[in-house]
Design a protein around this motif. Sequence first.
Motif, PDB file in Angstrom:
ATOM      1  N   LEU A  64       0.792  -1.221   0.000  1.00 44.44           N
ATOM      2  CA  LEU A  64       0.000   0.000   0.000  1.00 44.44           C
ATOM      3  C   LEU A  64       0.833   1.284   0.000  1.00 44.44           C
ATOM      4  N   ALA A  65       2.079   1.198   0.375  1.00 43.30           N
ATOM      5  CA  ALA A  65       2.912   2.403   0.439  1.00 43.30           C
ATOM      6  C   ALA A  65       3.625   2.624  -0.887  1.00 43.30           C
ATOM      7  N   ASP A  66       4.008   3.847  -1.098  1.00 42.35           N
ATOM      8  CA  ASP A  66       4.821   4.162  -2.270  1.00 42.35           C
ATOM      9  C   ASP A  66       6.261   3.797  -1.939  1.00 42.35           C
ATOM     10  N   THR A  67       6.696   2.647  -2.436  1.00 42.56           N
ATOM     11  CA  THR A  67       8.058   2.203  -2.144  1.00 42.56           C
ATOM     12  C   THR A  67       8.828   1.987  -3.425  1.00 42.56           C
ATOM     13  N   ILE A  68      10.095   2.044  -3.275  1.00 45.02           N
ATOM     14  CA  ILE A  68      10.991   1.717  -4.376  1.00 45.02           C
ATOM     15  C   ILE A  68      11.355   0.241  -4.186  1.00 45.02           C
ATOM     16  N   PRO A  69      11.080  -0.618  -5.178  1.00 47.64           N
ATOM     17  CA  PRO A  69      11.289  -2.065  -5.000  1.00 47.64           C
ATOM     18  C   PRO A  69      12.680  -2.438  -4.490  1.00 47.64           C
ATOM     19  N   ASP A  70      13.699  -1.706  -4.898  1.00 45.19           N
ATOM     20  CA  ASP A  70      15.045  -2.050  -4.439  1.00 45.19           C
ATOM     21  C   ASP A  70      15.202  -1.864  -2.929  1.00 45.19           C
ATOM     22  N   ARG A  71      14.429  -0.988  -2.340  1.00 44.48           N
ATOM     23  CA  ARG A  71      14.554  -0.714  -0.913  1.00 44.48           C
ATOM     24  C   ARG A  71      13.862  -1.760  -0.039  1.00 44.48           C
ATOM     25  N   VAL A  72      12.970  -2.552  -0.590  1.00 45.70           N
ATOM     26  CA  VAL A  72      12.272  -3.576   0.191  1.00 45.70           C
ATOM     27  C   VAL A  72      12.616  -4.995  -0.271  1.00 45.70           C
ATOM     28  N   ARG A  73      13.587  -5.101  -1.121  1.00 47.73           N
ATOM     29  CA  ARG A  73      13.986  -6.415  -1.627  1.00 47.73           C
ATOM     30  C   ARG A  73      14.527  -7.317  -0.508  1.00 47.73           C
ATOM     31  N   TRP A  74      15.022  -6.743   0.564  1.00 49.54           N
ATOM     32  CA  TRP A  74      15.604  -7.491   1.687  1.00 49.54           C
ATOM     33  C   TRP A  74      14.532  -8.107   2.595  1.00 49.54           C
ATOM     34  N   LEU A  75      13.274  -7.671   2.480  1.00 52.55           N
ATOM     35  CA  LEU A  75      12.223  -8.147   3.380  1.00 52.55           C
ATOM     36  C   LEU A  75      12.063  -9.671   3.402  1.00 52.55           C
ATOM     37  N   PRO A  76      11.983 -10.367   2.264  1.00 49.80           N
ATOM     38  CA  PRO A  76      11.838 -11.829   2.340  1.00 49.80           C
ATOM     39  C   PRO A  76      13.006 -12.494   3.076  1.00 49.80           C
ATOM     40  N   LEU A  77      14.214 -12.006   2.823  1.00 55.49           N
ATOM     41  CA  LEU A  77      15.373 -12.567   3.513  1.00 55.49           C
ATOM     42  C   LEU A  77      15.298 -12.284   5.022  1.00 55.49           C
ATOM     43  N   GLY A  78      14.849 -11.090   5.376  1.00 53.12           N
ATOM     44  CA  GLY A  78      14.704 -10.735   6.796  1.00 53.12           C
ATOM     45  C   GLY A  78      13.665 -11.598   7.486  1.00 53.12           C
ATOM     46  N   PHE A  79      12.538 -11.845   6.817  1.00 52.10           N
ATOM     47  CA  PHE A  79      11.511 -12.694   7.422  1.00 52.10           C
ATOM     48  C   PHE A  79      11.950 -14.156   7.477  1.00 52.10           C
ATOM     49  N   ALA A  80      12.712 -14.608   6.501  1.00 52.80           N
ATOM     50  CA  ALA A  80      13.247 -15.973   6.550  1.00 52.80           C
ATOM     51  C   ALA A  80      14.208 -16.117   7.729  1.00 52.80           C
ATOM     52  N   ALA A  81      15.068 -15.124   7.944  1.00 48.94           N
ATOM     53  CA  ALA A  81      15.986 -15.166   9.090  1.00 48.94           C
ATOM     54  C   ALA A  81      15.205 -15.139  10.405  1.00 48.94           C
ATOM     55  N   GLY A  82      14.137 -14.347  10.455  1.00 49.61           N
ATOM     56  CA  GLY A  82      13.291 -14.309  11.644  1.00 49.61           C
ATOM     57  C   GLY A  82      12.620 -15.641  11.904  1.00 49.61           C
ATOM     58  N   ALA A  83      12.151 -16.297  10.840  1.00 49.79           N
ATOM     59  CA  ALA A  83      11.515 -17.610  10.988  1.00 49.79           C
ATOM     60  C   ALA A  83      12.515 -18.648  11.500  1.00 49.79           C
ATOM     61  N   ILE A  84      13.735 -18.589  11.010  1.00 51.92           N
ATOM     62  CA  ILE A  84      14.774 -19.509  11.499  1.00 51.92           C
ATOM     63  C   ILE A  84      15.060 -19.243  12.966  1.00 51.92           C
ATOM     64  N   ALA A  85      15.143 -17.978  13.348  1.00 48.31           N
ATOM     65  CA  ALA A  85      15.398 -17.627  14.755  1.00 48.31           C
ATOM     66  C   ALA A  85      14.260 -18.109  15.653  1.00 48.31           C
ATOM     67  N   LEU A  86      13.020 -17.942  15.209  1.00 46.07           N
ATOM     68  CA  LEU A  86      11.885 -18.429  15.996  1.00 46.07           C
ATOM     69  C   LEU A  86      11.868 -19.956  16.068  1.00 46.07           C
ATOM     70  N   GLY A  87      12.257 -20.622  14.993  1.00 41.83           N
ATOM     71  CA  GLY A  87      12.353 -22.086  15.015  1.00 41.83           C
ATOM     72  C   GLY A  87      13.390 -22.561  16.014  1.00 41.83           C
ATOM     73  N   ILE A  88      14.529 -21.891  16.069  1.00 40.32           N
ATOM     74  CA  ILE A  88      15.571 -22.245  17.040  1.00 40.32           C
ATOM     75  C   ILE A  88      15.067 -21.999  18.462  1.00 40.32           C
ATOM     76  N   PHE A  89      14.380 -20.875  18.666  1.00 37.21           N
ATOM     77  CA  PHE A  89      13.812 -20.575  19.981  1.00 37.21           C
ATOM     78  C   PHE A  89      12.840 -21.671  20.418  1.00 37.21           C
ATOM     79  N   ALA A  90      11.928 -22.079  19.518  1.00 36.04           N
ATOM     80  CA  ALA A  90      10.960 -23.129  19.836  1.00 36.04           C
ATOM     81  C   ALA A  90      11.661 -24.451  20.116  1.00 36.04           C
ATOM     82  N   TRP A  91      12.660 -24.784  19.311  1.00 42.02           N
ATOM     83  CA  TRP A  91      13.395 -26.032  19.505  1.00 42.02           C
ATOM     84  C   TRP A  91      14.072 -26.051  20.877  1.00 42.02           C
TER      85      TRP A  91
END
Length: 190
Positions: A64-91
């Motif tokens: 919904l925001a006016d973003t430049i695609p290059d500036r948010v390209r890191w989001l999937p990688l950031g969420f994947a790293a967060g998911a791995i961190a949460l998986g380690i926490f749960a384990w």
Amino acid sequence: MATEHLTRTELGRALGLEAGDVALPVSARSLTRREMLARDWREIRWIVPAYLLLILAAGATVALADTIPDRVRWLPLGFAAGAIALGIFAWLRLRRSRSYEDPMIAVEVADDAVTLRSGGDTVVKAYEALNVVRVVTRAPRKSLYFDGVVLDTELGRIVLGDPDFADGNVAAGAILRRFEALGLTVGPRA
């Protein structure tokens, strides 16, 4: 909380010892492996919905925001790293329940004695002979919570409380009520 200024009744109420003010006999048993796993899952089950909500909020913001695609390209990688961190926490949180072996301890608190069973061994202790080493409490954020008692028995040290027993706090509270009624003190005995 300054516990030294409380009366015995006020301290008992603050600790939740009214749980021990029940009709005797009261029994408690050690948790099974399945019960321990279910308890640990209840502690961490909120993680997945909260994380999915965070991803949804970030996705809506990007869409919904006016973003430049290059500036948010890191989001999937950031969420994947967060998911791995949460998986380690749960384990790590579930590690205790995976290695847990049920000691098969049962405690019965009656008017005149406490009966302890573990495997094939049975120990009956009169209250005068029962060695309650200490009362287990925790004090997060200026509150005081009752977590049980530590018993020194022929079966070894038993931490009787809800973290490892079904109805553990009720049985521990009942023991402390009987101690108070008989005028006995809690602490190591020689």
